[in-house]
Design an enzyme around this catalytic site. Structure first.
Site, mmCIF file in Angstrom:
data_model
loop_
_atom_site.group_PDB
_atom_site.id
_atom_site.type_symbol
_atom_site.label_atom_id
_atom_site.label_comp_id
_atom_site.label_asym_id
_atom_site.label_seq_id
_atom_site.Cartn_x
_atom_site.Cartn_y
_atom_site.Cartn_z
ATOM 1 N N GLU A 12 43.916 46.767 29.649
ATOM 2 C CA GLU A 12 43.634 45.860 28.546
ATOM 3 C C GLU A 12 44.853 44.978 28.254
ATOM 4 O OE1 GLU A 12 40.556 48.698 26.026
ATOM 5 O OE2 GLU A 12 42.716 48.982 25.817
ATOM 6 N N ASP A 180 30.340 49.417 27.948
ATOM 7 C CA ASP A 180 29.297 50.337 28.417
ATOM 8 C C ASP A 180 28.411 50.716 27.237
ATOM 9 O OD1 ASP A 180 30.458 53.482 27.707
ATOM 10 O OD2 ASP A 180 31.872 51.814 27.651
#
Length: 214
Positions: A12, A180
């Site tokens: 990230e 997800d």
């Protein structure tokens, strides 16, 4: 205005660090989990003195209107793994740390800025729930939304950063890309596919959001 952005993981950090060159924007990696997140937020406040802190990165999504690569902006935040019991105080509810708000609320002006974003990425205001558990099974996600059916995202850091900002009176929002959908996934395959195929362009919306604040 000085803006601090906190992410949990190296991948990230890599995505976001390359998007910002302004000296008034600092991107920090905290590590995974609530303690790491709170420690990083406090250090960032002490050293950088930001006007705003953003919890960014990815999260698991929940709800029929949520899709992978959408963004959830935290209208509210709560812990899904905190329970203080009723022996001492029967007014403290599930998810609440005794003596603190039942839910942490994002700064209204930041949420309004997030809701006003235009573009291809859908931004959903809503509840983000946080706990020290990577949700890689349908059973665990069902347990979490049993307590918080309106949750739109689940992560491992945001509420801890929100608590730290609340205690230090720093404006805060969590701005999370959905990687997800645990209720419709098996063995975190969607999460791995997200990093393999989608993530490269997913955090551009975070850049657009931050630029709208400067």
């Amino acid at each position: 205005m000085k803006i601090g952005i906190i992410v949990a993981m190296d991948k990230e950090l890599k995505q976001l660090k390359q998007l910002f060159s302004d000296e008034n924007v600092r991107v920090e990696k905290c590590g995974i989990g609530k303690v790491n997140a709170a420690l990083c937020a406090q250090r960032l406040i002490n050293e950088f003195h930001p006007d705003v802190i953003i919890s960014s990165g990815c999260a698991g999504g929940n709800g029929d209107d949520i899709k992978i690569n959408d963004v959830v902006a935290s209208a509210e935040l709560v812990y899904h793994d905190v329970y203080c019991g009723t022996a001492i105080d029967n007014t403290t509810i599930y998810g609440q740390v005794q003596g603190l708000p039942a839910r942490f609320v994002a700064a209204p002006w930041l949420l309004a800025k997030a809701n006003a974003l235009d573009g291809d990425v859908k931004v959903h205001p809503g509840l983000i729930v946080t706990g020290d558990w990577f949700v890689d099974s349908k059973e665990k996600m069902r347990e979490i939304i049993g307590h918080f059916p309106e949750a739109k995202a689940v992560d491992m850091e945001s509420a801890a950063i929100a608590q730290t900002c609340y205690m230090n009176k720093v404006d805060f929002i969590s701005f999370r890309v959905i990687s997800d959908m645990p209720l419709y996934d098996s063995d975190a395959s969607q999460y791995h596919d997200f990093w393999a195929t989608v993530a490269e362009h997913s955090f551009q919306v975070t850049k657009t959001f931050v630029e709208s604040l400067l």
